[in-house]
Design a protein around this motif. Structure first.
Motif, PDB file in Angstrom:
ATOM      1  N   SER A 477      62.078  59.676  59.722  1.00  0.00           N
ATOM      2  CA  SER A 477      62.918  60.796  60.183  1.00  0.00           C
ATOM      3  C   SER A 477      62.995  61.902  59.121  1.00  0.00           C
ATOM      4  N   ASN A 478      63.417  63.077  59.580  1.00  0.00           N
ATOM      5  CA  ASN A 478      63.351  64.262  58.721  1.00  0.00           C
ATOM      6  C   ASN A 478      64.268  64.203  57.494  1.00  0.00           C
ATOM      7  N   ASP A 479      65.327  63.390  57.565  1.00  0.00           N
ATOM      8  CA  ASP A 479      66.238  63.321  56.421  1.00  0.00           C
ATOM      9  C   ASP A 479      65.705  62.369  55.344  1.00  0.00           C
ATOM     10  N   ARG A 480      64.518  61.878  55.561  1.00  0.00           N
ATOM     11  CA  ARG A 480      63.940  60.914  54.619  1.00  0.00           C
ATOM     12  C   ARG A 480      62.792  61.534  53.837  1.00  0.00           C
ATOM     13  N   LEU A 481      62.485  60.940  52.693  1.00  0.00           N
ATOM     14  CA  LEU A 481      61.339  61.402  51.917  1.00  0.00           C
ATOM     15  C   LEU A 481      60.056  61.322  52.739  1.00  0.00           C
ATOM     16  N   VAL A 482      59.877  60.220  53.449  1.00  0.00           N
ATOM     17  CA  VAL A 482      58.676  60.074  54.261  1.00  0.00           C
ATOM     18  C   VAL A 482      58.589  61.220  55.281  1.00  0.00           C
ATOM     19  N   GLY A 483      59.735  61.546  55.900  1.00  0.00           N
ATOM     20  CA  GLY A 483      59.772  62.646  56.860  1.00  0.00           C
ATOM     21  C   GLY A 483      59.430  63.974  56.203  1.00  0.00           C
ATOM     22  N   GLN A 484      60.006  64.190  55.024  1.00  0.00           N
ATOM     23  CA  GLN A 484      59.736  65.430  54.283  1.00  0.00           C
ATOM     24  C   GLN A 484      58.240  65.540  53.962  1.00  0.00           C
ATOM     25  N   MET A 485      57.627  64.449  53.540  1.00  0.00           N
ATOM     26  CA  MET A 485      56.200  64.466  53.196  1.00  0.00           C
ATOM     27  C   MET A 485      55.324  64.690  54.435  1.00  0.00           C
ATOM     28  N   ARG A 486      55.771  64.148  55.562  1.00  0.00           N
ATOM     29  CA  ARG A 486      55.013  64.343  56.805  1.00  0.00           C
ATOM     30  C   ARG A 486      54.864  65.817  57.159  1.00  0.00           C
ATOM     31  N   SER A 487      55.905  66.598  56.803  1.00  0.00           N
ATOM     32  CA  SER A 487      55.883  68.013  57.187  1.00  0.00           C
ATOM     33  C   SER A 487      55.031  68.839  56.218  1.00  0.00           C
ATOM     34  N   GLN A 488      54.522  68.206  55.182  1.00  0.00           N
ATOM     35  CA  GLN A 488      53.710  68.947  54.210  1.00  0.00           C
ATOM     36  C   GLN A 488      52.218  68.787  54.538  1.00  0.00           C
ATOM     37  N   ASP A 489      51.442  69.823  54.169  1.00  0.00           N
ATOM     38  CA  ASP A 489      50.059  69.839  54.633  1.00  0.00           C
ATOM     39  C   ASP A 489      49.085  69.119  53.711  1.00  0.00           C
ATOM     40  N   SER A 490      49.226  69.359  52.410  1.00  0.00           N
ATOM     41  CA  SER A 490      48.185  68.832  51.537  1.00  0.00           C
ATOM     42  C   SER A 490      48.643  67.545  50.851  1.00  0.00           C
ATOM     43  N   PRO A 491      47.731  66.599  50.665  1.00  0.00           N
ATOM     44  CA  PRO A 491      48.049  65.377  49.934  1.00  0.00           C
ATOM     45  C   PRO A 491      48.602  65.653  48.527  1.00  0.00           C
ATOM     46  N   ILE A 492      48.074  66.695  47.864  1.00  0.00           N
ATOM     47  CA  ILE A 492      48.580  66.998  46.511  1.00  0.00           C
ATOM     48  C   ILE A 492      50.071  67.317  46.572  1.00  0.00           C
ATOM     49  N   GLU A 493      50.429  68.129  47.549  1.00  0.00           N
ATOM     50  CA  GLU A 493      51.837  68.498  47.712  1.00  0.00           C
ATOM     51  C   GLU A 493      52.686  67.251  48.029  1.00  0.00           C
ATOM     52  N   GLN A 494      52.139  66.413  48.889  1.00  0.00           N
ATOM     53  CA  GLN A 494      52.873  65.204  49.270  1.00  0.00           C
ATOM     54  C   GLN A 494      53.093  64.272  48.074  1.00  0.00           C
ATOM     55  N   VAL A 495      52.049  64.068  47.311  1.00  0.00           N
ATOM     56  CA  VAL A 495      52.159  63.167  46.154  1.00  0.00           C
ATOM     57  C   VAL A 495      53.150  63.737  45.140  1.00  0.00           C
ATOM     58  N   THR A 496      53.043  65.054  44.911  1.00  0.00           N
ATOM     59  CA  THR A 496      53.950  65.689  43.947  1.00  0.00           C
ATOM     60  C   THR A 496      55.397  65.558  44.403  1.00  0.00           C
ATOM     61  N   THR A 497      55.633  65.779  45.682  1.00  0.00           N
ATOM     62  CA  THR A 497      56.987  65.614  46.222  1.00  0.00           C
ATOM     63  C   THR A 497      57.503  64.195  45.987  1.00  0.00           C
ATOM     64  N   ALA A 498      56.669  63.224  46.275  1.00  0.00           N
ATOM     65  CA  ALA A 498      57.085  61.828  46.125  1.00  0.00           C
ATOM     66  C   ALA A 498      57.419  61.496  44.673  1.00  0.00           C
ATOM     67  N   PHE A 499      56.594  61.938  43.751  1.00  0.00           N
ATOM     68  CA  PHE A 499      56.855  61.653  42.332  1.00  0.00           C
ATOM     69  C   PHE A 499      58.150  62.300  41.855  1.00  0.00           C
ATOM     70  N   TRP A 500      58.382  63.539  42.279  1.00  0.00           N
ATOM     71  CA  TRP A 500      59.638  64.190  41.875  1.00  0.00           C
ATOM     72  C   TRP A 500      60.844  63.459  42.462  1.00  0.00           C
ATOM     73  N   ASN A 501      60.721  63.059  43.709  1.00  0.00           N
ATOM     74  CA  ASN A 501      61.850  62.420  44.381  1.00  0.00           C
ATOM     75  C   ASN A 501      62.196  61.065  43.765  1.00  0.00           C
ATOM     76  N   VAL A 502      61.160  60.288  43.463  1.00  0.00           N
ATOM     77  CA  VAL A 502      61.397  58.911  43.025  1.00  0.00           C
ATOM     78  C   VAL A 502      61.520  58.821  41.497  1.00  0.00           C
ATOM     79  N   TYR A 503      60.682  59.568  40.785  1.00  0.00           N
ATOM     80  CA  TYR A 503      60.658  59.446  39.324  1.00  0.00           C
ATOM     81  C   TYR A 503      61.203  60.669  38.586  1.00  0.00           C
ATOM     82  N   GLY A 504      61.417  61.757  39.303  1.00  0.00           N
ATOM     83  CA  GLY A 504      61.915  62.959  38.624  1.00  0.00           C
ATOM     84  C   GLY A 504      60.900  63.574  37.680  1.00  0.00           C
ATOM     85  N   ARG A 505      59.630  63.506  38.018  1.00  0.00           N
ATOM     86  CA  ARG A 505      58.601  64.088  37.156  1.00  0.00           C
ATOM     87  C   ARG A 505      57.341  64.393  37.974  1.00  0.00           C
ATOM     88  N   GLU A 506      56.420  65.131  37.337  1.00  0.00           N
ATOM     89  CA  GLU A 506      55.106  65.385  37.926  1.00  0.00           C
ATOM     90  C   GLU A 506      54.257  64.115  37.813  1.00  0.00           C
TER      91      GLU A 506
END
Lengths: 547, 431
Positions: A477-506
């Motif tokens: 769902s949209n309120d989740r990280l997975v949902g947020q990543m789904r709405s992004q186009d490029s894998p680079i953007e998705q991976v970067t989002t995930a790292f910031w969300n979970v680890y607070g870093r690039e």
């Protein structure tokens, strides 16, 4: 275990003298000298043994470590970014101040009290409410000790202070448990060892101490109306090592005894008292027995006498210290006696005095510890063998408590937009309460770390195969990280989002490449691929530990 | 005073080295695990049989009556209605409720002289699980956790300690205490297969493995410059998942031939005993199968007629099956509960809790089969010869499976002997 109580008292008195000298140059003992003193003493000891401490940790590590330790959760993406971008030279001090005054602090402090005092992983709501109210106002520790030993019985049903009784209530069936846990948790001394270990120096009085301490709890019982009451009389008898039967005398750890005034009672009075106790155990609306002499009240008085109170103060200082460094100034935490000296006795003495001078408020002590350089060192060690933990020459990698991990998991897997930086404090307090509630059932599936903790395979199986991880944390769902990543186009953007969300870093280049490849090779099942990527991040030690 | 730096915890240098290297190896270690399915590999399986000792504890929860099992008292007012029968070992008699086990007495030693003093369920269970009285503040491990640690392989891919307890009565999970959760039981309560051991359908086998490999890669980065036992234990736990998931098949007895299943009998207890055999065969060092409802305060004799029949069938099947497979010489089978039952028969034709003169049995590995140790008086009220404490029984069990009774654990600087103070093995029942 070797319990030279007299020597322990001598050590306490001695250490007091030391700290008077330490603060002699400073007319205001409550000033912020403590964090400096901590660093001076640790650095000097390490210099003496040619040990160069680890460098200070990066800003990203500092905000993560401090937020986990003071707020009980990882920082949000917005908090991390704001901290990294803040050019202020004393931003670390401001961070500590913000966290100490945040609603999170009381929640986490209450959870810490709960884990420390109850050593189990179940939230008793009323008890937590009591702890939270105490933590929110930074109620002095000596006062909390008094409330837990002598919980008020005359307050309204909805008054949270009455739930201080939970500490003894959960142990009321066994006077040995009440006695030993009180001694262990409040005074840092595990007295039950005095029962079974012979020591030439203490042979003649150790049993007197054990049973003398137990005597403070021998009369305690739980009434049918769920009140903690005391009987009019009850004696603790024991067999000495010489085989004699002996009646214990109420005795504190220092050997200080409490005399019960002798009262001659007629047979009728005794019978009436007996009946009162019987009724109280059987009938819900029975009158509460109110003996004139109350042993637990006596324990509080004798424990807080000026000559004795260092047991209480030193023990809580040691526990607070251990919370931030993963190791006590005296270790193990319930072995505070002369045979097991502090690794840095001057720090223990000074911090104890600091606590007493600050009226037993824990917040100032915590602030000083967290502001020390010793607290802020990197947890990585590049040379061959890291220094022993009691040198405090590097940051320790510490496992999160079940509640810290469960709340952090929810934050890490929520869409970042759920936690904007400018949320009003009241709104955030509500959010935080929700996070607490949402996290309990997951937290209860995890084991509470104790001295020799290891992560269990049950935990790994839970994260691997439980539908709750898949259906809750990894929801699309949209309120989740997975949902947020789904709405992004490029894998680079998705991976970067995930790292910031979970680890607070690039992500670093290797990580980015591997994760990107992972997503790209699963373009036929992108939702599943994103879920799997987030799964790998949240089950990695970088989220499981405070480093 | 001992050097605290030298004894920073329970973990011995070899274990520390192992954990360190496991963490350092990271993904390489995980990849090696794919070759492991012990049942599929006959050479490895037979090697295990030779080396490894196992314990199967049949826990008679609630407290079985010694008079209706191992210590009958014929012709006494306390004796009850059942007769003793002779066994395959001349001179040794047991209750007629155990005819099959009587025929197999050459494998079994009986201890008839337990005096453990604690007669409440909670306290008795704690005592007989850990071999010592509890001490507030010290969390002692139970027998299963100790055996898991001492008999298990450090790199084991199967569980070390499996505990099955399906009934609700007196359900107890068991505890690894200060040994840490590495040795905690895999606990089966609601179902016959362990929790979270099966893969969700929403993820394929290859994706399940791939995401695990990705996790290992991230974990390896984190472990750099961090020599830490805790972090290593986290990785070890995740690395063991694949092997444990593979062991799901061990819990599935549907593929066992009917002839084998018939040996154990059609009861749940019988099926769990068969699972225990499968686990042991695959290298699990300790399995506990609990059978509840022995707490016969009323109708003791009807209760024991039913429960002993179940025990007799299932345990006989277990001993035969282990023997046929060459596993019995390395597997110790114990019957034990929290206590026995009073010789006095109460007005409800029941027997109550009784911890002063009761019995247990040891069969197989390291045991002098057919031996009987200790004696109670003619009515069964007291021990008259060879009084044994819980710690003595534990020492005997340890000796039988080759665990040194002089071993000590260290809690910080405090040594905790593996066997309680003043206790020793009963050499008369040991081979």
């Amino acid at each position: 275990m070797m319990f030279a109580f007299r020597s322990a008292l001598a050590a306490a008195v001695f250490s007091l003298c030391v700290c008077e000298n330490l603060f002699a140059e400073n007319n205001d003992p409550a000033s912020a000298a403590l964090s400096k003193l901590i660093d001076q003493k640790i650095d000097a000891a390490n210099q003496d043994s040619n040990l160069t401490p680890a460098p200070l940790a990066t800003d990203a590590v500092i905000i993560r470590r401090t937020t986990l330790d003071l707020a009980g959760r990882i920082p949000t993406v917005a908090e991390v970014r704001a901290y990294l971008e803040d050019p202020a030279p004393d931003k670390r001090r401001e961070l500590v101040e913000r966290l100490l005054n945040s609603p999170d602090f009381a929640f986490h402090q209450a959870n810490w009290f709960d884990e420390t005092l109850m050593s189990e992983n179940r939230a008793d709501d009323k008890w937590l409410q009591y702890l939270r109210s105490a933590a929110a106002e930074d109620r002095p520790w000596d006062q909390m000790f008094r409330e837990m030993m002598v919980p008020p019985t005359d307050v309204a049903e909805d008054d949270v202070s009455q739930h201080a009784k939970t500490f003894l209530k959960k142990r009321v069936r066994e006077p040995d448990d009440m006695a030993n846990d009180t001694s262990r948790l409040f005074f840092g001394v595990s007295i039950n060892c005095a029962q079974c270990h012979d020591h030439p120096l203490v042979e003649d009085w150790k049993q007197d101490h054990y049973f003398g301490f137990k005597s403070f709890f021998a009369r305690t019982f739980l009434t049918k109306s769920d009140k903690l009451a005391e009987k009019f009389e009850a004696e603790v008898k024991f067999k000495t090592t010489a085989g004699e039967d002996k009646q214990a005398k109420m005795m504190f750890l220092t050997g200080d005894t409490v005399d019960e005034p002798k009262v001659e009672k007629t047979k009728e009075v005794r019978e009436a008292e007996k009946k009162l106790i019987q009724q109280a155990t059987k009938e819900k609306d029975a009158e509460l027995p109110r003996p004139d002499f109350r042993p637990r009240e006596q324990l509080v008085q004798v424990a807080l006498k000026p000559d004795n109170q260092h047991f209480l103060a030193k023990s809580i200082v040691n526990r607070v210290w251990s919370r931030f460094f993963g190791h006590g100034l005296v270790h193990p935490l319930d072995q505070m006696h002369s045979e097991n000296p502090a690794n840095h006795p001057e720090i223990l003495a000074a911090a104890t005095q600091y606590l007493i001078d600050n009226g037993y408020h824990l917040k100032p002590l915590i602030r000083e510890i967290v502001l020390s350089d010793a607290y802020a060192r990197s947890s990585q060690w590049r040379d061959e063998k890291p220094p022993y933990v009691d040198r405090f020459a590097m940051g320790q990698t510490r496992v999160l408590s079940p509640r810290q991990y469960a709340i952090s998991l929810i934050i890490a897997t929520s869409a970042a937009s759920r936690f904007p930086l400018d949320m009003p404090a009241e709104e955030w307090a509500k959010q935080r309460l929700n996070l607490e509630k949402q996290s309990y059932s997951l937290a209860n599936e995890l084991e509470l770390p104790t001295e020799h903790f290891q992560v269990s395979v049950d935990e790994a199986l839970l994260f691997n195969n439980s539908s709750r991880i898949q259906n809750d944390l990894l929801r699309t769902s949209n309120d989740r990280l997975v949902g947020q990543m789904r709405s992004q186009d490029s894998p680079i953007e998705q991976v970067t989002t995930a790292f910031w969300n979970v680890y607070g870093r690039e992500p670093n280049p290797d990580e980015l490449a591997a994760c990107r490849e992972y997503l790209e090779s699963r373009s036929d099942r992108t939702d599943a691929a994103i879920q799997q990527l987030v799964w790998a991040l949240i089950t990695s030690p970088e989220l499981r530990f405070n480093y | 005073m001992p050097n605290r730096h030298a004894t920073s915890g329970l973990i011995t240098p070899s274990r520390r080295q192992f954990l360190g290297s496991a963490a350092a190896l990271g993904t390489a270690f995980a990849a090696d695990m794919s070759t492991l399915d012990v049942l599929q590999n006959p050479t490895f399986a037979s090697e295990l049989k030779k080396q490894q000792k196992h314990v199967i504890l049949l826990w008679l929860a609630g407290g079985a009556s010694q008079l209706e099992t191992w210590d009958p008292k014929p012709g006494q007012p306390t004796g009850g209605p059942f007769r003793p029968i002779s066994t395959s070992v001349p001179g040794v008699e047991v209750s007629e409720l155990l005819p099959k086990l009587a025929e197999r007495m050459k494998h079994t030693a009986i201890i008839r002289s337990l005096n453990t003093k604690v007669g409440d369920h909670g306290g008795g269970a704690k005592l007989m699980e850990t071999g010592r009285r509890p001490e507030p503040g010290t969390d002692f491990p139970d027998l299963g956790a100790i055996c898991a640690r001492e008999l298990g392989r450090r790199d084991s891919q199967v569980p070390d300690y499996v505990s099955m307890y399906t009934s609700t009565e007196g359900r107890r999970k068991g505890t690894s205490g200060f040994l840490g959760s590495r040795y905690a039981p895999m606990f089966l309560s609601d179902q016959m297969t362990p929790k979270n051991i099966a893969r969700l359908e929403s993820i394929s086998v290859s994706d399940h493995q791939a995401r695990s490999d990705l996790r290992s890669l991230l974990a390896k980065g984190f472990a750099e410059h961090r020599q830490n036992d805790l972090v290593a234990s986290h990785n070890t736990a995740y690395q063991r998942v694949k092997g444990l998931m593979a062991s799901e098949t061990l819990f599935d007895i549907s593929g066992e031939p009917d002839s084998i299943r018939a040996m154990y009998g059609p009861t749940q207890f019988g099926e769990q005993c068969l699972v225990a055999r499968r686990l042991v065969e695959a290298g699990v060092p300790f399995v506990k199968v609990a059978r509840a409802w022995w707490d016969s305060h009323g109708q003791n004799f009807e209760t024991h007629r039913e429960l002993c029949a179940d025990l007799d069938q299932s345990m006989s099947g277990l001993l035969d099956d282990l023997e046929q497979r060459g596993l019995l010489e390395n597997t110790l089978v114990i019957t034990l509960g929290e206590f026995g039952r009073t010789p006095r028969i109460n007005p409800s034709l029941g027997r109550d809790h009784f911890a002063s003169a009761w019995s247990c049995s040891l069969s197989g590995c390291g045991v002098r089969g057919g031996s009987v140790y200790g004696k109670t008086d003619p009515k069964g009220n007291t021990v008259v010869d060879g009084e044994a404490k819980a710690g003595d029984l534990f020492a005997t069990i340890f000796e039988a499976v080759g665990i040194s009774t002089h071993h000590e654990y260290y809690l910080g600087s405090r040594p905790v002997p593996i066997v309680d103070f003043g206790c020793e093995a009963i050499s008369e029942v040991l081979a």
